[in-house]
Design a protein around this motif. Sequence first.
Motif, PDB file in Angstrom:
ATOM      1  N   THR A 398       0.930  -1.149   0.030  1.00  0.00           N
ATOM      2  CA  THR A 398       0.159   0.092  -0.050  1.00  0.00           C
ATOM      3  C   THR A 398       0.952   1.357  -0.056  1.00  0.00           C
ATOM      4  N   VAL A 399       2.044   1.302   0.590  1.00  0.00           N
ATOM      5  CA  VAL A 399       2.877   2.419   0.829  1.00  0.00           C
ATOM      6  C   VAL A 399       3.574   2.425  -0.270  1.00  0.00           C
ATOM      7  N   ALA A 400       3.947   1.475  -1.154  1.00  0.00           N
ATOM      8  CA  ALA A 400       4.705   1.713  -2.194  1.00  0.00           C
ATOM      9  C   ALA A 400       3.681   2.285  -3.434  1.00  0.00           C
ATOM     10  N   LYS A 401       2.613   1.848  -3.498  1.00  0.00           N
ATOM     11  CA  LYS A 401       1.622   2.343  -4.412  1.00  0.00           C
ATOM     12  C   LYS A 401       1.316   3.768  -4.235  1.00  0.00           C
ATOM     13  N   ALA A 402       1.298   4.329  -3.093  1.00  0.00           N
ATOM     14  CA  ALA A 402       1.013   5.613  -2.850  1.00  0.00           C
ATOM     15  C   ALA A 402       2.289   6.501  -3.203  1.00  0.00           C
ATOM     16  N   VAL A 403       3.502   5.953  -2.922  1.00  0.00           N
ATOM     17  CA  VAL A 403       4.736   6.838  -3.190  1.00  0.00           C
ATOM     18  C   VAL A 403       4.871   6.901  -4.826  1.00  0.00           C
ATOM     19  N   VAL A 404       4.749   5.513  -5.258  1.00  0.00           N
ATOM     20  CA  VAL A 404       4.988   5.722  -6.974  1.00  0.00           C
ATOM     21  C   VAL A 404       4.115   6.652  -7.352  1.00  0.00           C
ATOM     22  N   ALA A 405       2.677   6.524  -7.315  1.00  0.00           N
ATOM     23  CA  ALA A 405       1.477   7.357  -7.656  1.00  0.00           C
ATOM     24  C   ALA A 405       1.838   8.800  -7.657  1.00  0.00           C
ATOM     25  N   LYS A 406       2.649   9.024  -6.444  1.00  0.00           N
ATOM     26  CA  LYS A 406       2.881  10.545  -6.278  1.00  0.00           C
ATOM     27  C   LYS A 406       4.260  10.971  -6.922  1.00  0.00           C
ATOM     28  N   GLY A 407       5.203  10.089  -7.437  1.00  0.00           N
ATOM     29  CA  GLY A 407       6.446  10.091  -8.179  1.00  0.00           C
ATOM     30  C   GLY A 407       7.464  10.696  -7.142  1.00  0.00           C
ATOM     31  N   GLY A 408       7.322  10.035  -6.002  1.00  0.00           N
ATOM     32  CA  GLY A 408       8.212  10.554  -5.071  1.00  0.00           C
ATOM     33  C   GLY A 408       9.336   9.478  -4.595  1.00  0.00           C
ATOM     34  N   GLY A 414       7.046   8.622   2.060  1.00  0.00           N
ATOM     35  CA  GLY A 414       6.311   7.344   2.544  1.00  0.00           C
ATOM     36  C   GLY A 414       5.903   7.073   4.020  1.00  0.00           C
ATOM     37  N   TYR A 415       6.256   8.211   4.826  1.00  0.00           N
ATOM     38  CA  TYR A 415       6.029   7.942   6.093  1.00  0.00           C
ATOM     39  C   TYR A 415       4.313   8.060   6.298  1.00  0.00           C
ATOM     40  N   GLU A 416       3.855   9.033   5.815  1.00  0.00           N
ATOM     41  CA  GLU A 416       2.493   9.274   6.107  1.00  0.00           C
ATOM     42  C   GLU A 416       1.314   8.200   5.548  1.00  0.00           C
ATOM     43  N   PRO A 417       1.732   7.726   4.166  1.00  0.00           N
ATOM     44  CA  PRO A 417       1.164   6.606   3.655  1.00  0.00           C
ATOM     45  C   PRO A 417       1.304   5.230   4.574  1.00  0.00           C
ATOM     46  N   LEU A 419       2.035   5.258   8.107  1.00  0.00           N
ATOM     47  CA  LEU A 419       1.202   5.473   9.303  1.00  0.00           C
ATOM     48  C   LEU A 419      -0.354   5.049   8.810  1.00  0.00           C
ATOM     49  N   GLU A 420      -0.877   5.573   8.055  1.00  0.00           N
ATOM     50  CA  GLU A 420      -2.291   5.320   7.595  1.00  0.00           C
ATOM     51  C   GLU A 420      -2.388   3.776   7.358  1.00  0.00           C
ATOM     52  N   ALA A 421      -1.635   3.108   6.334  1.00  0.00           N
ATOM     53  CA  ALA A 421      -1.964   1.855   6.145  1.00  0.00           C
ATOM     54  C   ALA A 421      -1.717   0.838   7.391  1.00  0.00           C
ATOM     55  N   PHE A 422      -0.526   1.271   8.344  1.00  0.00           N
ATOM     56  CA  PHE A 422      -0.321   0.358   9.694  1.00  0.00           C
ATOM     57  C   PHE A 422      -1.561   0.245  10.468  1.00  0.00           C
ATOM     58  N   LYS A 423      -1.988   1.573  10.610  1.00  0.00           N
ATOM     59  CA  LYS A 423      -3.229   1.948  11.574  1.00  0.00           C
ATOM     60  C   LYS A 423      -4.297   1.073  11.015  1.00  0.00           C
ATOM     61  N   HIS A 424      -4.600   1.060   9.652  1.00  0.00           N
ATOM     62  CA  HIS A 424      -5.755   0.313   9.311  1.00  0.00           C
ATOM     63  C   HIS A 424      -5.712  -1.245   9.201  1.00  0.00           C
ATOM     64  N   ALA A 425      -4.528  -1.504   9.027  1.00  0.00           N
ATOM     65  CA  ALA A 425      -4.126  -3.144   9.140  1.00  0.00           C
ATOM     66  C   ALA A 425      -3.934  -3.643  10.395  1.00  0.00           C
ATOM     67  N   ALA A 426      -3.339  -2.811  11.312  1.00  0.00           N
ATOM     68  CA  ALA A 426      -2.983  -3.460  12.659  1.00  0.00           C
ATOM     69  C   ALA A 426      -4.122  -2.788  13.742  1.00  0.00           C
ATOM     70  N   GLY A 427      -4.892  -1.788  13.683  1.00  0.00           N
ATOM     71  CA  GLY A 427      -5.402  -1.252  14.461  1.00  0.00           C
ATOM     72  C   GLY A 427      -4.923  -0.216  15.648  1.00  0.00           C
ATOM     73  N   ARG A 428      -3.616   0.161  15.203  1.00  0.00           N
ATOM     74  CA  ARG A 428      -2.928   0.885  16.306  1.00  0.00           C
ATOM     75  C   ARG A 428      -1.795   1.490  15.501  1.00  0.00           C
ATOM     76  N   ASP A 429      -0.930   2.577  16.100  1.00  0.00           N
ATOM     77  CA  ASP A 429       0.003   3.056  15.631  1.00  0.00           C
ATOM     78  C   ASP A 429       1.343   2.437  15.769  1.00  0.00           C
ATOM     79  N   PRO A 430       2.307   2.418  14.609  1.00  0.00           N
ATOM     80  CA  PRO A 430       3.504   1.616  14.907  1.00  0.00           C
ATOM     81  C   PRO A 430       4.460   2.208  16.125  1.00  0.00           C
ATOM     82  N   SER A 431       5.249   1.600  16.401  1.00  0.00           N
ATOM     83  CA  SER A 431       6.120   1.915  17.861  1.00  0.00           C
ATOM     84  C   SER A 431       7.394   2.769  17.138  1.00  0.00           C
ATOM     85  N   PHE A 432       7.592   2.975  15.993  1.00  0.00           N
ATOM     86  CA  PHE A 432       8.635   3.873  15.584  1.00  0.00           C
ATOM     87  C   PHE A 432       8.112   5.311  14.789  1.00  0.00           C
TER      88      PHE A 432
END
Length: 504
Positions: A398-408, A414-417, A419-432
């Motif tokens: 999910t992160v890779a698709k978002a970054v490639v779509a942006k051309g970045g 990649g960090y913002e996509p 955070l969103e993908a991690f919280k959606h999948a794990a139901g919490r924020d990452p630890s780093f």
Amino acid sequence: MSVNDPRLADKSVFPDPVYKETVLKPLFDGAKTHHVESFRRIDRAHLVMLTETGILDEKQASAIAGALEQIDRDIDPVSLIYTGEVEDFFFLIEKELKSRLGADIAGRLHTARSRNDIDHTLFKLGLKEHIDVLLAKSRHLLDAMIETANREQTTLIVAYTHGQPAQPSTFGHYLSAAIEVLIRDMQRFATAREIVNLSPMGAAAITTSGFPIDRARVADLLGFAAPLRNSYSCIAASDYITSTYSAIELMFIHLGRLIQDFQFWTSFEVGQIYVPNAFVQISSIMPQKRNPVPIEHMRHLASQTMGRARTVLDVIHNTPFTDMNDSEGETQQMGYEAFASAGRVLDLLAAFVQAIRIDPARVADNIRRSCITITELADSLVRIEDLSFRQAHEIAATVAKAVVAKGGGLAQDGYEPFLEAFKHAAGRDPSFDRTKFEELVSPEHFITVRDRFGGPAPEPMTQALTAYRDQANAFASLADTQAADEAKAARELNDKFQALVEKR
């Protein structure tokens, strides 16, 4: 015999003019170009053996030795023109001996031998020389590749699968893969040389001889490791040819793949290899172009080498298991062309590998645009966040698709996509945090953590390069030993032969 028997009416004289021009002359010219020295060595070694075994007495042997030496002084093989007066180079020497010694003494040199065992011995002596030259060039290429891999041990590259950016690696790690294949190819050559290095002399036509010959003595004088045991095998088994040309074919199939990668990596769109000006030709009309033409020459010469080697194998295919012309002079000469083009590739590739450099800016940009460090993000989520790999893989995708779509790039965008993908999948924020995220998706981190056996990290790479250097040293040591053995045999043959000459 019937009065209608065509043999009674046959008044023709050998050789037929067309046969002379299409077969005998080319064979004679090939022999005088490629096999004169081997003929000379075989005559001398056989003569020494006949004398040492008592088959010839010293007076007879001394006369023959003196005549052979005189023939060497009087006849320049290169200047010879085939007339058809004799069948081939062997009979030319026999004719010259007869003219100097008479038929009785001259004819004694051919005791207990045949053109069958002579020919295969000639071909093996010739192949050994060609194999040794090619192995020396292979060792030079191996040294160049090890030196470059060591120099570029930590130099980042994009590694491709299916023509697409896949993961970061290092140029040293990539070259190490090619080094291992080259080592195996050289081992196949070394094995082929062992097969070649068994003497057929003494097999005579098929079954050896009733004379008390010493086959091992002739093998020793000619620099062979030993006589080939079975006399039928000496004149029928062409595996010394097929093993040699199979080794050539495989080596240049494999080197061709490496060369093809270099062509791809130097393309404008990839550009991760910089080719120095010394290896670049310009366009006659487009001044902006830098054409790395040597790569194309290596590629087609590698293909020519492979094709020539394959042709030799094809000629031997489906031939009878006996002495036959298919494996002899013309096929041997054709095979030498494979050695010639092979040597050109090895020399050029060694120089090229040492000269090229990786363009770090292009590599960095290609890594950024292709998101090829994303695999390590997934792996890190398993290790740090205790997710299953499949769950981590989906987040990373999910992160890779978002970054490639942006051309970045992953590190910057990649960090913002994430955070969103991690919280959606794990139901919490990452630890780093972002800083740790940027470290995890960096190519340097990607390489560092891959420190398993055979990986690109510094420790396994250092171990690998040490092993490759040890193998290269082993090849060099073997070559030195073989050269010393050959030189010793040549000195002994010369000393024994000259002793016969001096007894005249």
